[in-house]
Design an enzyme around this catalytic site. Structure first.
Site, PDB file in Angstrom:
ATOM      1  N   LYS A 141     -14.164   9.023  -4.904  1.00 13.09           N
ATOM      2  CA  LYS A 141     -15.457   9.388  -4.294  1.00 13.09           C
ATOM      3  C   LYS A 141     -15.892  10.782  -4.752  1.00 13.09           C
ATOM      4  O   LYS A 141     -17.076  11.019  -5.029  1.00 13.09           O
ATOM      5  CB  LYS A 141     -15.359   9.351  -2.771  1.00 13.09           C
ATOM      6  CG  LYS A 141     -14.989   7.989  -2.196  1.00 13.09           C
ATOM      7  CD  LYS A 141     -14.600   8.115  -0.715  1.00 13.09           C
ATOM      8  CE  LYS A 141     -13.823   6.899  -0.248  1.00 13.09           C
ATOM      9  NZ  LYS A 141     -13.166   7.142   1.056  1.00 13.09           N
TER      10      LYS A 141
ATOM     11  N   THR B 288      -8.286   6.867  -2.766  1.00 13.01           N
ATOM     12  CA  THR B 288      -9.649   6.471  -3.088  1.00 13.01           C
ATOM     13  C   THR B 288     -10.596   7.642  -2.877  1.00 13.01           C
ATOM     14  O   THR B 288     -11.675   7.674  -3.461  1.00 13.01           O
ATOM     15  CB  THR B 288     -10.128   5.280  -2.226  1.00 13.01           C
ATOM     16  OG1 THR B 288      -9.849   5.579  -0.846  1.00 13.01           O
ATOM     17  CG2 THR B 288      -9.430   4.000  -2.634  1.00 13.01           C
TER      18      THR B 288
ATOM     19  N   HIS C 264       0.788  -1.236   0.000  1.00  9.29           N
ATOM     20  CA  HIS C 264       0.000   0.000   0.000  1.00  9.29           C
ATOM     21  C   HIS C 264       0.811   1.272   0.000  1.00  9.29           C
ATOM     22  O   HIS C 264       0.232   2.358  -0.045  1.00  9.29           O
ATOM     23  CB  HIS C 264      -0.945   0.031   1.205  1.00  9.29           C
ATOM     24  CG  HIS C 264      -2.154  -0.821   1.027  1.00  9.29           C
ATOM     25  ND1 HIS C 264      -3.311  -0.354   0.455  1.00  9.29           N
ATOM     26  CD2 HIS C 264      -2.367  -2.115   1.314  1.00  9.29           C
ATOM     27  CE1 HIS C 264      -4.204  -1.334   0.420  1.00  9.29           C
ATOM     28  NE2 HIS C 264      -3.653  -2.413   0.930  1.00  9.29           N
TER      29      HIS C 264
ATOM     30  N   LYS D 166       0.872  14.417   1.418  1.00  7.97           N
ATOM     31  CA  LYS D 166      -0.392  14.790   0.790  1.00  7.97           C
ATOM     32  C   LYS D 166      -0.471  16.301   0.533  1.00  7.97           C
ATOM     33  O   LYS D 166      -1.349  16.782  -0.167  1.00  7.97           O
ATOM     34  CB  LYS D 166      -1.567  14.326   1.655  1.00  7.97           C
ATOM     35  CG  LYS D 166      -1.696  12.795   1.720  1.00  7.97           C
ATOM     36  CD  LYS D 166      -2.801  12.379   2.675  1.00  7.97           C
ATOM     37  CE  LYS D 166      -2.937  10.872   2.845  1.00  7.97           C
ATOM     38  NZ  LYS D 166      -3.726  10.222   1.774  1.00  7.97           N
TER      39      LYS D 166
ATOM     40  N   LYS E 168      -8.707  14.280   3.928  1.00  5.47           N
ATOM     41  CA  LYS E 168      -7.892  13.063   3.960  1.00  5.47           C
ATOM     42  C   LYS E 168      -6.998  13.173   5.189  1.00  5.47           C
ATOM     43  O   LYS E 168      -6.930  14.234   5.807  1.00  5.47           O
ATOM     44  CB  LYS E 168      -7.041  12.930   2.695  1.00  5.47           C
ATOM     45  CG  LYS E 168      -6.292  14.225   2.322  1.00  5.47           C
ATOM     46  CD  LYS E 168      -5.460  14.079   1.052  1.00  5.47           C
ATOM     47  CE  LYS E 168      -6.275  14.058  -0.219  1.00  5.47           C
ATOM     48  NZ  LYS E 168      -6.196  12.827  -0.949  1.00  5.47           N
ATOM     49  N   ARG E 169      -6.307  12.076   5.571  1.00  2.00           N
ATOM     50  CA  ARG E 169      -5.375  12.163   6.681  1.00  2.00           C
ATOM     51  C   ARG E 169      -4.382  13.303   6.438  1.00  2.00           C
ATOM     52  O   ARG E 169      -4.011  13.585   5.296  1.00  2.00           O
ATOM     53  CB  ARG E 169      -4.619  10.833   6.828  1.00  2.00           C
ATOM     54  CG  ARG E 169      -5.433   9.736   7.468  1.00  2.00           C
ATOM     55  CD  ARG E 169      -5.915  10.059   8.851  1.00  2.00           C
ATOM     56  NE  ARG E 169      -4.824  10.088   9.798  1.00  2.00           N
ATOM     57  CZ  ARG E 169      -4.635   9.199  10.762  1.00  2.00           C
ATOM     58  NH1 ARG E 169      -5.481   8.197  10.934  1.00  2.00           N
ATOM     59  NH2 ARG E 169      -3.613   9.311  11.597  1.00  2.00           N
TER      60      ARG E 169
HETATM   61  C1  LIG Z   1     -11.892   7.461   1.376  1.00  2.00           C
HETATM   62  C2  LIG Z   1     -11.456   7.801   2.741  1.00  2.00           C
HETATM   63  C3  LIG Z   1     -10.104   7.968   3.030  1.00  2.00           C
HETATM   64  C4  LIG Z   1      -9.029   7.883   1.970  1.00  2.00           C
HETATM   65  O1  LIG Z   1      -8.873   9.148   1.395  1.00  2.00           O
HETATM   66  P1  LIG Z   1      -7.608   9.519   0.484  1.00  2.00           P
HETATM   67  O2  LIG Z   1      -7.932  10.879  -0.027  1.00  2.00           O
HETATM   68  O3  LIG Z   1      -7.561   8.497  -0.602  1.00  2.00           O
HETATM   69  O4  LIG Z   1      -6.421   9.490   1.363  1.00  2.00           O
HETATM   70  C5  LIG Z   1      -9.737   8.297   4.324  1.00  2.00           C
HETATM   71  N1  LIG Z   1     -10.661   8.430   5.297  1.00  2.00           N
HETATM   72  C6  LIG Z   1     -11.979   8.301   5.054  1.00  2.00           C
HETATM   73  C7  LIG Z   1     -12.948   8.495   6.169  1.00  2.00           C
HETATM   74  C8  LIG Z   1     -12.422   7.969   3.776  1.00  2.00           C
HETATM   75  O5  LIG Z   1     -13.740   7.816   3.552  1.00  2.00           O
END
Ligand SMILES: *Cc1c(COP(=O)(O)O)cnc(C)c1O
Length: 831
Positions: free
Chosen positions: A668, A664, A365, A562, A556-557
């Protein structure tokens, strides 16, 4: 009666049954009546009523799997970021409308009850959410699958923002019961720790190893049903909870120290207490090591127990079992299976090794060095002595194989060895996972290329057939149908509902992307979702934001790679432009951030403080006059994400090229009709390929350019000195403009950019990012054209369903076909 009346009666019967079940659970399961029931009681009564529907199908499904003896897949993951279950279950069961009508008819506010549910936050971010999306897809496709993980008593911490800073609150999510799980007191496995290994020759003189004098912990199973969408299938998520063994520690007991003996028992239960809250970085703690072995051992025992109900010959294991390792976290399952096969089942090494390799597959990952697990050998010596022997033997044989394969290349041995021999000897878990598996996959095309050509190049040269790509996906049931009901209904109206099980159906939207009526309806939906988020922001941040402004979102985190900080540099740039020219027209923007920082990650926490400090200045400056606003939403989680994506215009996916394995969140956003501003990183590249280069905002260096610049010698000061706007922004941060009460507060951030090498190369990408944002603003002035491109983004998302990802895992790694044993199974329609 007419047919119509019969239909109405059936509908009423259904609703009466729902009401009856709800009231019975309220009274008999929870012991409440309508006077004493709290909102949370109503949620629980509703959840139990829904669970009854699930359990019937669940038992049928498990019986069908048992009878058919199909090959099963075990998805092992230290994290499952499930979020809420109620709405998702109702949608997958096709009972959402019926339940909503029935429960509302009793005078309840259905949405309010749904909002009572706690998130199951047993994960940090993308990796854990991927596991949750995969469970939904596997159930929907009727794949005989099990998720295996740990039932943490405390999930990911809840984040509060106090005076602009993150404060962590423990997530005691099990305090008020979990209606979805069933404890399986009979499914107990003993997990051993510590002790020593003794070897005794058997009758034939062969050495038999015994692991003795161990400290034992019991793993108890808790099962959660995982319903598929529009199918009878209900799969199982089995989470292990640590329970003390029945025996007291005799040493203390015999010494008469009863309390010490009980304390010792209780200590063993700490193994499943808490999720480690670091994302993409290893903490290296002994307790985490024990958690990983706890999952590995309990799961391997369970898998073998189920296998043995039908089979005796262990050589058949790979025909009946596939185990997917979600990152290296569950890799101890490899030496654990070897141990059980040899020491318990009496299988010889060669045979055991062959079985093991054919059973396991490993998903990588991340390539970030700080995230690659390496456990000190002394952990093994103390805690898992038998596994250390096995790993050494695996390594000896592996090194021999390398020598045969690449004679006269001794450097390869040191590079590839499972044992790192620097001043502290360590076990490289990724090497063990690759050597012990038949498949190694990355999670996006670029990421897999980096694995093959850089991170695992030596292994790729030796085992090219093991390497493959499986681009991540998301489940459209949760991330569109459930979380964006207005857009789902609009899409259904125009192209039908086939997209829920075949996301490639969204392609049909391309044909109407320029249709004025459809565009108008699309814009109405987005506008109303944005109004919803405005209400949330008003309620939680006490801030008024303009629903007509561009919602520019990065959720995101928090992590340096990032590059939330790059986003902040852009915001300050826009602020300065307004200050210099207050009368000029600017496109109104609302910058929305959310994300948790690992509690020990000081830089990430400081970036959160900077975002809030910039917000405090920008949001209240009369010259800005509300044209740009900055919002940090606390406690990013699945249920908050479900509110944010449907209301977003612009998706920020701005990691340094080559660092984000897939992402991911990017999928979304696009699925919900946001345009992406992003680098050519992770799955962004594949999103661009699917939606078309003209319908995405790409900026910055490519991964190859990043490597070249790094090799050439990157000097961030060149960019600082060469760009007046950039220099001004950094000087403002460094001089305390945003923190006059503590002028040095943010200098660690500017230092890391200017004096410590700017590892993620924000300054190199700054000019390109700012220029790209100017194009974004230009397009936003043409709302119909913006909407047309957003529609084309949504139309291009077919590839990013986790159904497609799982179909590829099933066919190309597991050797499992989606099974048709039950009605309603989805058939993937492919290009
Ligand atoms: C989809 C999702 C992530 C992953 O987000 P990235 O932008 O791909 O890092 C992290 N936390 C939550 C709650 C999510 O739904």
């Amino acid at each position: 009666m007419t047919e119509e009346q019969i239909g109405v009666n059936e509908e009423l019967d259904k609703q009466m049954l729902i009401i009856k079940s709800f009231l019975e659970h309220l009274e008999y399961t929870l012991g409440k009546d309508k006077y004493s029931a709290t909102a949370y009681d109503r949620f629980n009564a509703l959840a139990y009523a829904v669970r009854d529907y699930l359990v019937e199908r669940w038992l049928d499904t498990q019986q069908a799997y048992y009878n058919s003896d199909y090959k099963r897949v075990y998805y092992m993951s230290m994290e499952f970021l499930m979020g809420r279950t109620l709405s998702n279950s109702l949608i997958n069961l096709g009972l959402w409308e019926d339940f909503k009508d029935a429960i509302s008819s009793l005078g309840n506010d259905f949405d309010q009850i749904v909002n009572e549910e706690q998130d199951a936050g047993l994960g940090n971010g993308g990796l854990g959410r991927l596991a949750a999306c995969f469970l939904d897809s596997m159930a929907t496709m009727s794949i005989p699958a099990y998720g295996y993980g740990i039932r943490y008593e405390y999930g990911i911490f809840r984040q509060h923002i106090i005076d602009g800073a993150q404060v962590e609150i423990p997530d005691n999510w099990l305090r008020y019961r979990n209606p979805w799980e069933l404890d399986r007191q009979e499914h107990l496995h003993t997990v051993k720790f510590y002790g020593r290994v003794i070897s005794t020759p058997d009758a034939n003189g062969k050495l038999v190893r015994e692991w003795v004098d161990t400290d034992d912990v019991m793993a108890m199973a808790y099962d959660t049903p995982i319903p598929g969408y529009q199918t009878q299938s209900v799969n199982t998520l089995r989470l292990w909870s640590a329970k003390s063994s029945r025996e007291f520690d005799l040493k203390f007991f015999n010494e008469g120290n009863y309390i010490r003996a009980v304390e010792k028992k209780m200590q063993s239960e700490t193994i499943s207490k808490v999720l480690y809250p670091a994302d993409n970085v290893v903490e290296g703690k002994e307790l985490r090591f024990k958690q990983e072995y706890f999952l590995a051992s309990a799961t391997v025992h369970d898998v073998i127990y189920r296998f043995k109900k039908k089979h005796q010959d262990m050589r058949l294991l790979p025909d009946k079992v596939a185990i997917q390792l979600n990152d290296t976290h569950p890799t101890l399952a490899i030496p654990e299976l070897m141990r059980v096969l040899m020491d318990v089942e009496g299988v010889e090494w060669e045979e055991a090794w062959d079985i093991t390799k054919k059973t396991f597959a490993y998903t990588n990952h991340t390539i970030l060095p700080e995230a690659l697990e390496q456990w000190p050998v002394w952990f093994f010596e103390q805690i898992l002595p038998r596994h250390l022997q096995i790993i050494y033997e695996i390594n000896e044989r592996f090194l021999k194989e390398i020598r045969e394969h690449f004679p006269n290349e001794p450097e390869r041995l040191a590079r590839m060895s499972i044992v790192e021999e620097h001043w502290e000897r360590k076990i490289r878990m990724a090497h063990l996972a690759i050597v012990g598996s038949h498949s190694v996959n990355g999670v996006a095309a670029l990421h897999t290329e980096i694995l093959k050509n850089e991170l695992f190049r030596d292994f790729y040269e030796m085992y090219p057939e093991r390497f493959n790509n499986k681009t991540n996906g998301i489940t459209q049931r949760r991330w569109l149908k459930m979380s964006n009901p207005a857009l789902s209904a609009l899409i259904d109206e125009y192209i039908g509902g086939g997209w829920t099980t075949n996301l490639y159906d969204l392609e049909k939207l391309s044909a109407i992307a320029s249709d004025p009526e459809f565009i108008a309806r699309w814009r109405q939906v987005k506008r109303s979702n944005k109004e919803g988020l405005c209400r949330y922001i008003k309620q939680h941040n006490d801030l008024d934001v303009d629903p007509d402004s561009l919602f520019d979102v990065q959720v995101k985190r928090l992590h340096e790679y990032k590059r939330q900080l790059l986003n902040v540099l852009h915001i300050i740039t826009l602020y300065n432009r307004i200050k210099d020219n207050p009368g000029a027209y600017v496109v109104p923007r609302t910058f929305i951030f959310a994300g948790k920082a690992a509690p020990a990650y000081a830089t990430a926490k400081l970036i959160i403080r900077l975002i809030n400090a910039v917000a405090a200045v920008v949001n209240h400056d009369p010259d800005v006059a509300g044209r740009i606003k900055v919002v940090f939403l606390a406690n990013y989680s699945v249920s908050l994400a479900e509110k944010i994506f449907p209301a977003s215009d612009l998706s920020e996916q701005i990691s340094t090229a080559g660092t984000e394995a897939s992402g991911t969140g990017n999928m979304k956003f696009a699925l919900n009709g946001a345009l992406t501003i992003g680098t050519l990183d992770g799955a962004n590249i594949e999103i661009m390929e699917e939606v078309g280069r003209d319908n995405i905002f790409i900026f910055g260096m490519t991964a190859a350019e990043v490597s070249q610049l790094r090799a050439r010698g990157y000097n961030p000061r060149e960019y600082y000195n060469g760009n007046r706007e950039l220099k001004r922004v950094l000087d403002m941060i460094a001089s305390g403009f945003f923190s006059p009460w503590a002028p040095d507060l943010f200098t660690p951030l500017t230092d890391s950019l200017l004096n410590l090498g700017d590892h993620y190369m924000l300054l190199a990408d700054y000019a390109s990012y700012v220029a790209c944002h100017e194009k974004v603003a230009e397009l936003f002035k043409q709302p119909d054209e913006w909407a047309r491109r957003a529609i084309l983004n949504c139309a291009g998302m077919g590839k990013f369903s986790s159904d497609r990802t799982i179909d590829q895992y099933a066919r190309e790694i597991w050797g499992i076909k989606p099974v048709n044993i039950l009605p309603g199974t989805v058939e993937l329609q492919r290009h």
